[in-house]
Scaffold this motif. Structure first.
Motif, PDB file in Angstrom:
ATOM      1  N   GLN A 341      37.754  48.280  40.960  1.00 20.05           N
ATOM      2  CA  GLN A 341      37.929  47.740  39.614  1.00 20.05           C
ATOM      3  C   GLN A 341      39.224  46.936  39.485  1.00 20.05           C
ATOM      4  O   GLN A 341      39.442  46.281  38.468  1.00 20.05           O
ATOM      5  N   LEU A 342      40.063  46.998  40.517  1.00 23.64           N
ATOM      6  CA  LEU A 342      41.359  46.308  40.468  1.00 23.64           C
ATOM      7  C   LEU A 342      41.185  44.870  40.938  1.00 23.64           C
ATOM      8  O   LEU A 342      41.474  44.517  42.079  1.00 23.64           O
ATOM      9  N   GLU A 343      40.741  44.014  40.055  1.00 24.94           N
ATOM     10  CA  GLU A 343      40.417  42.636  40.408  1.00 24.94           C
ATOM     11  C   GLU A 343      41.638  41.809  40.812  1.00 24.94           C
ATOM     12  O   GLU A 343      41.509  40.804  41.503  1.00 24.94           O
ATOM     13  N   SER A 344      42.826  42.234  40.393  1.00 23.35           N
ATOM     14  CA  SER A 344      44.045  41.489  40.717  1.00 23.35           C
ATOM     15  C   SER A 344      44.623  41.880  42.073  1.00 23.35           C
ATOM     16  O   SER A 344      45.598  41.282  42.539  1.00 23.35           O
ATOM     17  N   LEU A 345      44.004  42.866  42.739  1.00 20.09           N
ATOM     18  CA  LEU A 345      44.558  43.411  43.983  1.00 20.09           C
ATOM     19  C   LEU A 345      44.581  42.367  45.097  1.00 20.09           C
ATOM     20  O   LEU A 345      43.593  41.695  45.354  1.00 20.09           O
ATOM     21  N   GLU A 346      45.731  42.265  45.773  1.00 20.00           N
ATOM     22  CA  GLU A 346      45.886  41.343  46.896  1.00 20.00           C
ATOM     23  C   GLU A 346      46.127  42.082  48.208  1.00 20.00           C
ATOM     24  O   GLU A 346      45.764  41.585  49.276  1.00 20.00           O
ATOM     25  N   LEU A 368      36.620  43.021  45.244  1.00 21.19           N
ATOM     26  CA  LEU A 368      38.056  42.727  45.297  1.00 21.19           C
ATOM     27  C   LEU A 368      38.234  41.261  45.695  1.00 21.19           C
ATOM     28  O   LEU A 368      38.708  40.936  46.781  1.00 21.19           O
ATOM     29  N   LYS A 369      37.876  40.371  44.812  1.00 22.05           N
ATOM     30  CA  LYS A 369      37.793  38.950  45.121  1.00 22.05           C
ATOM     31  C   LYS A 369      39.136  38.321  45.478  1.00 22.05           C
ATOM     32  O   LYS A 369      39.184  37.332  46.200  1.00 22.05           O
ATOM     33  N   GLY A 370      40.212  38.883  44.967  1.00 20.11           N
ATOM     34  CA  GLY A 370      41.533  38.303  45.246  1.00 20.11           C
ATOM     35  C   GLY A 370      42.225  38.902  46.454  1.00 20.11           C
ATOM     36  O   GLY A 370      43.367  38.541  46.768  1.00 20.11           O
TER      37      GLY A 370
END
Length: 531
Positions: A341-346, A368-370
């Motif tokens: 759910q952490l879409e900002s995760l790099e 995790l698109k990012g």
């Protein structure tokens, strides 16, 4: 002028002719002597001679009246020759790191009144001379990794100080006089033997960075909440066991290090740290992700490595700015879906160097698109999901020490990938198009039973592997082309695609009629001969 790292044995005469030179870098060479001609640099302001083999400082160096920054660090200096520096009255910055200094020369304290930065780290100093209080303009003093057992009281008299570094010494206490450092901004006293902090430290209202890590602290002074400008606080490697709620009143705090502090819970008021961006809670005793963390909406970096966590609360989705998440070495029995759910995760670290090891990654990892870096080393993965190719931004994939038997062909579509670490797995082959990863800089394959390509091909590195894969494709393409040409010939002859096989079959087999005819012929011949 930059002549650093040039393997110079001496200062070149061509450089000495540049009399209008203002900045000269000669660090990291093999220079043994400072030439007397150095005095011709009457306009020089910056001179770096660190990391050479200089033993003595010539008297002529003292004639550089405009010199403002001098670095003689990491030289086998005869410390008795340091007094020459006292003649350079305009000096603003002096760096004498790692020169086996046991006493700081008094002469320097008497004459360098304009000095603003003094670097004396990595020496054998046990004290400072009383005369150092003459350096009234001193703003930064670096005394890291020396032999101080007592905090030098003379420092407390230097009211202009903004940075004090006394890391890696043997301090057992801080003086109450430390409160007189009204202008101090950064105080580094980690890796000492402090068991308490005086209340007077809280009088240093401008303090922005305070590092107390690696001491013997159990608690902090009551007035810690008065440090309204504190931005970074280091408390790692202390046995706090319980975090004081007073820390939660530090509204400006954006960086907090609490690694290895014996914590298992956080105070309810922890959510008040609304400015917090970096939080390190690794090597503690948390059994789950503390719910108080989920209220920190500005959090960007969270390290929970080496705890006892077995599940992640769904509320973690509220960390909308989280880009770095470390959960290595915990007790997950399966990949925690809540992380997706952490879409900002790099950057995601979920290696299991201890505890239960993961056997698979979820197919929906693509959520995790990012994601740019994925570390899943030291697990029991046998396969990677084919959906991995949907992580379009992935630059680092660390799969060391798993049980991978085969890589998905889709991995060849990770065009942003720069590092692929696959040591110590069970791979026998690589995807034919792996060399399509044009941005890949690092490919590590040691410890795999590779056959295609053979391990001896892989040993030299990525370039050899790429050449092997290209040659393999070339041979395959050539074989396909030859086969296509032959089929074309057969079709043109009207024999059909299997004509060759049929034709060779007919030629190789003899018909009954042929056999019979040949038999009769033989008998007739023999009769004729008899006649």
């Amino acid at each position: 002028m930059d002549s650093a790292q040039q393997q110079l044995m001496e200062v070149p005469m061509s450089v000495l002719d540049l009399k209008d030179l203002e900045e000269l870098h000669l660090e990291k060479n093999h220079i043994e002597v400072i030439p007397k001609e150095i005095r011709h640099f009457m306009n020089i302001k910056v001179l770096y001679l660190n990391n050479n083999n200089i033993i003595n400082i010539c008297e002529e160096l003292g004639e550089l009246k405009n010199l403002q920054s001098l670095d003689l660090s990491s030289n086998p200096l005869n410390t008795s020759s340091l007094d020459v520096i006292s003649k350079i009255h305009q000096l603003r910055e002096l760096r004498l790191y790692n020169i086996n200094l046991e006493e700081f020369p008094v002469e320097l304290c008497k004459h360098l009144h304009h000095l603003q930065l003094l670097g004396l780290s990595n020496n054998n100093l046990k004290s400072l001379p009383p005369e150092i209080t003459n350096l009234i303009h001193l703003r930064e003093i670096y005394l890291q990794n020396n032999a101080f057992k007592l905090f030098p009281l003379q420092i407390c008299a230097l009211s202009a100080l903004e940075v004090v570094d006394l890391e890696k010494n043997k301090l057992t206490s801080l003086p109450v006089e430390i409160g007189s450092l009204y202008n101090i901004i950064k105080l580094f006293i980690s890796s000492n033997r402090l068991s308490c902090i005086p209340k007077t430290l809280c009088q240093c209202k401008k303090l922005s960075v305070l590092d107390l890590s690696g001491n013997r602290l159990h608690k902090l002074p009551h007035g810690i909440c008065e440090l309204n400008e504190l931005n970074e606080l280091g408390l790692s490697d202390n046995q706090m066991k319980k975090l004081s709620s007073r820390i939660c009143q530090l509204q400006s705090l954006s960086v907090l290090y609490l690694k290895n502090t014996g914590l298992s819970t956080l105070p309810a008021a922890f959510t008040k740290l609304e400015s917090l961006k970096i939080l390190d809670l690794s090597q503690n005793s948390f059994t789950d992700l503390p719910p108080e963390i989920c209220g920190l909406r500005q959090l960007e970096v969270l390290s929970m490595d080496d705890n006892l966590i077995s599940m992640i609360t769904p509320e973690v989705r509220s960390l909308e700015k989280l880009s770095y998440f470390g959960i290595t070495g915990n007790r997950f029995t399966a990949f925690p879906q809540e992380v997706l759910q952490l879409e900002s995760l790099e950057k995601l670290y979920i290696g299991q160097d201890r505890g239960v090891r993961l056997t698979s990654l979820p197919d929906n990892i693509y959520m995790l698109k990012g994601l740019k870096e994925l570390y899943i080393e030291n697990n029991n993965l046998e396969f990677l999901p084919s959906t991995l190719n949907l992580l379009h931004n992935l630059e680092v994939l660390d799969c060391r020490n798993n049980n991978l038997k085969k890589l998905p062909d889709t991995i060849c579509q990770l065009h942003a990938l720069q590092k692929l670490l696959l040591q110590n797995n069970q791979l026998t082959s690589l995807p034919d198009n792996l060399d399509m990863l044009h941005n890949l800089d690092l490919l590590l394959l040691e410890g795999n039973p590779l056959v295609d390509p053979p391990i001896e091909v892989c040993s030299p590195g990525k370039t050899a592997v790429w050449e092997y894969l290209k040659e393999k494709r070339r041979r395959h393409a050539l074989a396909t082309k030859i086969q296509a040409l032959w089929r074309g010939i057969m079709v043109r002859k009207g024999l059909g695609p299997f004509a060759y096989l049929l034709q060779t079959g007919k030629k190789g087999k003899k018909s009954k009629k042929d056999k019979k005819g040949k038999g009769k012929g033989k008998k007739g011949d023999s009769k004729g001969k008899k006649k």
